[in-house]
Write a protein that holds these residues in place. Structure first.
Motif, PDB file in Angstrom:
ATOM      1  N   GLU A   1      -3.385  11.552  -1.944  1.00  0.00           N
ATOM      2  CA  GLU A   1      -4.505  10.732  -2.429  1.00  0.00           C
ATOM      3  C   GLU A   1      -5.008  11.297  -3.753  1.00  0.00           C
ATOM      4  N   PRO A   2      -5.544  10.452  -4.630  1.00  0.00           N
ATOM      5  CA  PRO A   2      -6.081  10.967  -5.885  1.00  0.00           C
ATOM      6  C   PRO A   2      -7.432  11.620  -5.689  1.00  0.00           C
ATOM      7  N   LEU A   3      -7.724  12.602  -6.526  1.00  0.00           N
ATOM      8  CA  LEU A   3      -9.040  13.215  -6.533  1.00  0.00           C
ATOM      9  C   LEU A   3     -10.023  12.240  -7.171  1.00  0.00           C
ATOM     10  N   ILE A   4     -11.091  11.952  -6.475  1.00  0.00           N
ATOM     11  CA  ILE A   4     -12.086  11.012  -6.989  1.00  0.00           C
ATOM     12  C   ILE A   4     -12.805  11.646  -8.172  1.00  0.00           C
ATOM     13  N   GLN A   5     -12.794  10.943  -9.295  1.00  0.00           N
ATOM     14  CA  GLN A   5     -13.388  11.448 -10.531  1.00  0.00           C
ATOM     15  C   GLN A   5     -14.746  10.833 -10.826  1.00  0.00           C
ATOM     16  N   SER A   6     -15.036   9.699 -10.190  1.00  0.00           N
ATOM     17  CA  SER A   6     -16.292   9.001 -10.434  1.00  0.00           C
ATOM     18  C   SER A   6     -16.720   8.277  -9.169  1.00  0.00           C
ATOM     19  N   MET A   7     -18.025   8.224  -8.945  1.00  0.00           N
ATOM     20  CA  MET A   7     -18.568   7.493  -7.806  1.00  0.00           C
ATOM     21  C   MET A   7     -18.916   6.052  -8.173  1.00  0.00           C
TER      22      MET A   7
ATOM     23  N   MET B   1       0.832  -1.197   0.000  1.00  0.00           N
ATOM     24  CA  MET B   1       0.000   0.000   0.000  1.00  0.00           C
ATOM     25  C   MET B   1       0.866   1.246   0.000  1.00  0.00           C
ATOM     26  N   THR B   2       0.336   2.292  -0.665  1.00  0.00           N
ATOM     27  CA  THR B   2       0.997   3.587  -0.593  1.00  0.00           C
ATOM     28  C   THR B   2       0.743   4.184   0.796  1.00  0.00           C
ATOM     29  N   ASP B   3       1.438   5.259   1.096  1.00  0.00           N
ATOM     30  CA  ASP B   3       1.319   5.869   2.422  1.00  0.00           C
ATOM     31  C   ASP B   3      -0.100   6.313   2.715  1.00  0.00           C
ATOM     32  N   TRP B   4      -0.767   6.956   1.728  1.00  0.00           N
ATOM     33  CA  TRP B   4      -2.117   7.447   1.996  1.00  0.00           C
ATOM     34  C   TRP B   4      -3.082   6.286   2.204  1.00  0.00           C
ATOM     35  N   GLN B   5      -2.881   5.190   1.495  1.00  0.00           N
ATOM     36  CA  GLN B   5      -3.746   4.023   1.686  1.00  0.00           C
ATOM     37  C   GLN B   5      -3.530   3.397   3.061  1.00  0.00           C
ATOM     38  N   ALA B   6      -2.288   3.388   3.513  1.00  0.00           N
ATOM     39  CA  ALA B   6      -1.996   2.846   4.841  1.00  0.00           C
ATOM     40  C   ALA B   6      -2.651   3.696   5.922  1.00  0.00           C
ATOM     41  N   ARG B   7      -2.641   5.006   5.735  1.00  0.00           N
ATOM     42  CA  ARG B   7      -3.292   5.896   6.697  1.00  0.00           C
ATOM     43  C   ARG B   7      -4.796   5.645   6.747  1.00  0.00           C
ATOM     44  N   CYS B   8      -5.382   5.394   5.580  1.00  0.00           N
ATOM     45  CA  CYS B   8      -6.822   5.093   5.527  1.00  0.00           C
ATOM     46  C   CYS B   8      -7.126   3.800   6.283  1.00  0.00           C
ATOM     47  N   ALA B   9      -6.322   2.772   6.031  1.00  0.00           N
ATOM     48  CA  ALA B   9      -6.549   1.479   6.686  1.00  0.00           C
ATOM     49  C   ALA B   9      -6.414   1.597   8.197  1.00  0.00           C
TER      50      ALA B   9
ATOM     51  N   ASN C   1     -15.657   8.124   0.157  1.00  0.00           N
ATOM     52  CA  ASN C   1     -14.324   8.712   0.248  1.00  0.00           C
ATOM     53  C   ASN C   1     -13.321   7.606   0.539  1.00  0.00           C
ATOM     54  N   HIS C   2     -12.039   7.906   0.401  1.00  0.00           N
ATOM     55  CA  HIS C   2     -11.003   6.889   0.574  1.00  0.00           C
ATOM     56  C   HIS C   2     -10.805   6.481   2.028  1.00  0.00           C
ATOM     57  N   VAL C   3     -11.180   7.346   2.963  1.00  0.00           N
ATOM     58  CA  VAL C   3     -10.921   7.067   4.379  1.00  0.00           C
ATOM     59  C   VAL C   3     -11.941   6.076   4.934  1.00  0.00           C
TER      60      VAL C   3
ATOM     61  N   ARG D   1     -20.920  11.201  14.457  1.00  0.00           N
ATOM     62  CA  ARG D   1     -20.802  12.016  13.244  1.00  0.00           C
ATOM     63  C   ARG D   1     -20.846  11.087  12.040  1.00  0.00           C
ATOM     64  N   THR D   2     -21.264  11.660  10.891  1.00  0.00           N
ATOM     65  CA  THR D   2     -21.629  10.794   9.767  1.00  0.00           C
ATOM     66  C   THR D   2     -20.842  11.092   8.489  1.00  0.00           C
ATOM     67  N   ASN D   3     -20.855  10.102   7.623  1.00  0.00           N
ATOM     68  CA  ASN D   3     -19.981  10.066   6.456  1.00  0.00           C
ATOM     69  C   ASN D   3     -20.386  11.053   5.360  1.00  0.00           C
ATOM     70  N   VAL D   4     -19.365  11.495   4.604  1.00  0.00           N
ATOM     71  CA  VAL D   4     -19.532  12.451   3.509  1.00  0.00           C
ATOM     72  C   VAL D   4     -18.676  12.007   2.329  1.00  0.00           C
ATOM     73  N   PRO D   5     -18.922  12.529   1.144  1.00  0.00           N
ATOM     74  CA  PRO D   5     -18.034  12.249   0.016  1.00  0.00           C
ATOM     75  C   PRO D   5     -16.790  13.131   0.056  1.00  0.00           C
ATOM     76  N   GLN D   6     -15.727  12.646  -0.533  1.00  0.00           N
ATOM     77  CA  GLN D   6     -14.558  13.512  -0.744  1.00  0.00           C
ATOM     78  C   GLN D   6     -15.027  14.738  -1.528  1.00  0.00           C
ATOM     79  N   THR D   7     -14.613  15.910  -1.131  1.00  0.00           N
ATOM     80  CA  THR D   7     -14.933  17.228  -1.713  1.00  0.00           C
ATOM     81  C   THR D   7     -16.313  17.743  -1.316  1.00  0.00           C
TER      82      THR D   7
END
Length: 573
Positions: free
Chosen positions: A389-395, A1-9, A186-188, A172-178
Motif C-alpha cells: 500500500e502507498p504511504l499516505i502523504q495527505s489527508m 483492484m490491486t492486491d492491497w485494495q482487494a484486501r481492504c475491500a 486509512n486505506h482499510v 475498537r475504534t479507527n485510527v490514521p495510517q501511521t
C-alpha cells in the motif's frame, strides 16, 4: 483492484457483516451535516436505551449497575446499538464483537446476582478502545493493510486491568495510517467524520474514539497521545480528556507506530462526556497498581492529597495563566471567546487569572518534530511495504476537499531535510530537550513573583488547537499540544462553548508569524464552523494528574455556574 485494495475491500465487508442486520438504519440525507440527533430520531433505540446512553455522568451509570437497576447486558446492548449507529454515520469503528462483549456482560451480571458484590470499580461498564489496544483473538490492524489478519495472542496490560476492574471492552475504534496525523483516515477502514459536521474532521489520531464518544456511542473511550492525539479529537468533538505524564498509566502490550522511540513517550488516557469519567478511569487504573504488570509504569499510588490540591492552596484561590497566543499560530475567534468566557467565570468564582508569556515554543516544537522524524520515515515505509500500500502523504479527500492556501505545513520547513538523524545527532536532540525542559520549568517557577498567592501559576489554560474542527485534510496545527508532550506536562481538555456565527466574527488581519499562521487566518469562516464545539486545555506539571483533574473540575464548575447565571439573565430579559 490491486492486491492491497482487494484486501481492504474484503476486510471492510467483513466488518459490515459483523453488524447485526436489525441494527442497520436508513442513511440521513447527504446534505445533513450534523448527525448528532440521529440516534434519538432513527427509531432503533428504545426509550430505556436512550435514557441509558444519554446518561453522561459515569458515576450515575456505575451506581445503577451496582444496584442492578440496570444490568450490564442491557447497558452494553444499548451502547452497542448506539455505537453501530455512530459507525453508520461517522465510520468510527474497526473491531465489532457483539457476542463476545455481551457474554462478558452476562458473566458480570451473574456474579453480582450470586454474590451481591460488584466485580470492581468499573463493574459492568462498556468501554471502547482505540485500535492500538490488543485483545486476545482479535485483529489489531492499526490502519495498515499489511496488518490485516494479525491476531493478538494476548491482551495488553490495559485490557487485563479493565477486566480486573469489571469493565466490558466492547468496540475498537479507527485510527490514521501511521498514527502520526491529527486526522483519522486509512486505506482499510476509510475516513472518520465529525458527528457535529461530517464535512469536518473528528481529529486524530484518536479520532474514532472522539466521534464515537461525542455521539454517545460509548460512555468512556481510551485513546493515546504523543503530540495531541487525545486532546485534538476531544477539543473537536466537545469531550473531556486527560493526557497523563509519561508512564503514569500502563501502555505495555499495546501496539504503536515508532516503537522504540522513547524520547517522547506516547501515553494513554480516557475520553468522556463528563469529567467524572476521566477521574473514575484514571483512579481505577492507578489503584490497580499497573507497575506490577507494566515494567515502565511509575510506582505512584493515587494521591488524595494532590487531588485535594494541597500544593495549590487547597484550591481555594487558584491562579491560572491564560495563553492567548503561543507566538506561532494565532487562534481563531471562537477560541479567543472561549478563553474570555473561562477567564470571566474563574474570576467570578474568586480565582486569579493572569496572562501567560509563551517561552521558547518554536524551539520546543522543532526539537520534538525533529525527534519524531529521526528515522527518516523508515518505520512507516516498512509497515506499508508489507502489503504494498502507498504511504499516505495527505489527508485531503480525493474529491470534494475544501480549498486550502497552505502549500506546505510550517513544520516541514522548520525541520527541513535531511530528516534522518544519526545516533549522535539524536543524542544531541535529547540533550537539547532536557535543556528546554529546565528552561521552561524555570520560566514557570518565576511566575511566583506576580501571582500574589506565594506560589507560581497553578495551571495554564490555552487552546488545544488554534481552531474548532476544520474540513478534512486541513488540520495542521499541533503547536499548542506538542508543547505538553515535549515538556511532559499532565494536561486535560474540557469543552467551553460552541462556535456562534453571530458572535465569532473574523478578527482584523495581524502581522503573521509565518505562512501557516496566515493560511489558518484565511481559513476562518464563521459560517463554516458554526455549531462546532470549542474546547480548551488545562496544563499542569509533570506527574500531577490528580491535581490537573481537580483543577479541571474547578474550571468546569465555574463555567457551568456562569452558564446558569447567563441563562437566568436571558430568561428574565
Amino acid at each position: 483492484m490491486t492486491d492491497w485494495q482487494a484486501r481492504c475491500a474484503q476486510r471492510k465487508q467483513s466488518q459490515l457483516d459483523s453488524i447485526p442486520k436489525e441494527w442497520l438504519i436508513d442513511a440521513p440525507p447527504a446534505k445533513q451535516m450534523n448527525v448528532m440527533q440521529i440516534p434519538k430520531q432513527c427509531g432503533l433505540l428504545s426509550i430505556r436505551e436512550l435514557e441509558i446512553t444519554e446518561t453522561v455522568d459515569i458515576e450515575i451509570i456505575l451506581e445503577k449497575l451496582a444496584s442492578a437497576e440496570w444490568s450490564s447486558v442491557e447497558v452494553t446492548t444499548a451502547f452497542y446499538k448506539r455505537a453501530i449507529i455512530a459507525q453508520q454515520l461517522t465510520n468510527c469503528l474497526t473491531e465489532i464483537f457483539v457476542e463476545r462483549a455481551l457474554q462478558r456482560a452476562k458473566e458480570l451480571d451473574d456474579i453480582l446476582q450470586a454474590t451481591g458484590k460488584v466485580s470492581g470499580p468499573l463493574h459492568g461498564l462498556p468501554i471502547s478502545l482505540k485500535d492500538q489496544f490488543t485483545m486476545k483473538g482479535l485483529e489489531t490492524i492499526m490502519g495498515y493493510v499489511g496488518w490485516i489478519g494479525r491476531y493478538a495472542e494476548s491482551d495488553c496490560v490495559l485490557v487485563e486491568i479493565l477486566y480486573e476492574c469489571g469493565a466490558v471492552p466492547f468496540v475498537r475504534t479507527n485510527v490514521p495510517q501511521t498514527l502520526m496525523w491529527g486526522e483519522t483516515y486509512n486505506h482499510v477502514f476509510g475516513r472518520t467524520l465529525n458527528p457535529y459536521n461530517t464535512y469536518l474532521t473528528a481529529g486524530g489520531s484518536s479520532g474514532g474514539e472522539g466521534a464515537l464518544v461525542a455521539i454517545k456511542g460509548s460512555p468512556l473511550g481510551v485513546g493515546t497521545d504523543i503530540g495531541g492525539s487525545l486532546r485534538i479529537p476531544s477539543a473537536f468533538c466537545g469531550l473531556y480528556t486527560l493526557r497523563p505524564s509519561y508512564e503514569r498509566l500502563p501502555y505495555c502490550g499495546a501496539v504503536n507506530a515508532l516503537e522504540g522511540q522513547e524520547s517522547i513517550s506516547s501515553v494513554l488516557g480516557p475520553m468522556a462526556n463528563s469529567i467524572s469519567g476521566v477521574k473514575l478511569f484514571t483512579k481505577a487504573m492507578i489503584d490497580a497498581k499497573p507497575w506490577l504488570k507494566d515494567p515502565m509504569a511509575i510506582r505512584k499510588e493515587w494521591a488524595d492529597k494532590e487531588y485535594e490540591l494541597a500544593y495549590h492552596g487547597g484550591g481555594k484561590k487558584l491562579c491560572f495563566g491564560i495563553m492567548w497566543d503561543n507566538g506561532v499560530v494565532r487562534p481563531h475567534p471562537p477560541l479567543h471567546r472561549a478563553m474570555l468566557i473561562t477567564k470571566r467565570a474563574l474570576e467570578v468564582a474568586g480565582h486569579i487569572v493572569l496572562d501567560w508569556e509563551p517561552h521558547r515554543h518554536l524551539e520546543i516544537y522543532k526539537n520534538s518534530e525533529t525527534i519524531f522524524v529521526a528515522d527518516g520515515g523508515e518505520d512507516y515505509r516498512m509497515s506499508c511495504n508489507i502489503s504494498g500500500e502507498p504511504l499516505i502523504q495527505s489527508m485531503l479527500p480525493e474529491e470534494g476537499g475544501h480549498e486550502t492556501t497552505l502549500e506546505e505545513p510550517y513544520v516541514k520547513r522548520l525541520v527541513g531535510p535531511p530528516y534522518h538523524r544519526t545516533t549522535y545527532e539524536l543524542w544531541n536532540l535529547h540533550k537539547e530537550k532536557r535543556e528546554l525542559r529546565k528552561s521552561h520549568l524555570d520560566h514557570w517557577e518565576a511566575t511566583a513573583s506576580r501571582t500574589g498567592t506565594g506560589r507560581p501559576i497553578d495551571a495554564i489554560i490555552s487552546p488545544a488547537v488554534a481552531y474548532a474542527a476544520v474540513p478534512h485534510g486541513l488540520n495542521t496545527d499541533s503547536f499548542y499540544t506538542t508543547l505538553c508532550n515535549a515538556m511532559d506536562y499532565a494536561t486535560s481538555v474540557f469543552p467551553v462553548t460552541f462556535v456562534d456565527a453571530n458572535l465569532d466574527h473574523r478578527h482584523p488581519p495581524h502581522e503573521f508569524y509565518n505562512h501557516e499562521d496566515e493560511a489558518i487566518y484565511n481559513l476562518y469562516d464563521s459560517g463554516l464552523f458554526d455549531g462546532c464545539p470549542v474546547g480548551l486545555q488545562l496544563i499542569g506539571r509533570t506527574q500531577e494528574e490528580e491535581a490537573v483533574i481537580a483543577m479541571t473540575e474547578t474550571v468546569d464548575r465555574a463555567l457551568r455556574l456562569q452558564e446558569k447565571v447567563n441563562d437566568t439573565s436571558k430568561s428574565s430579559n
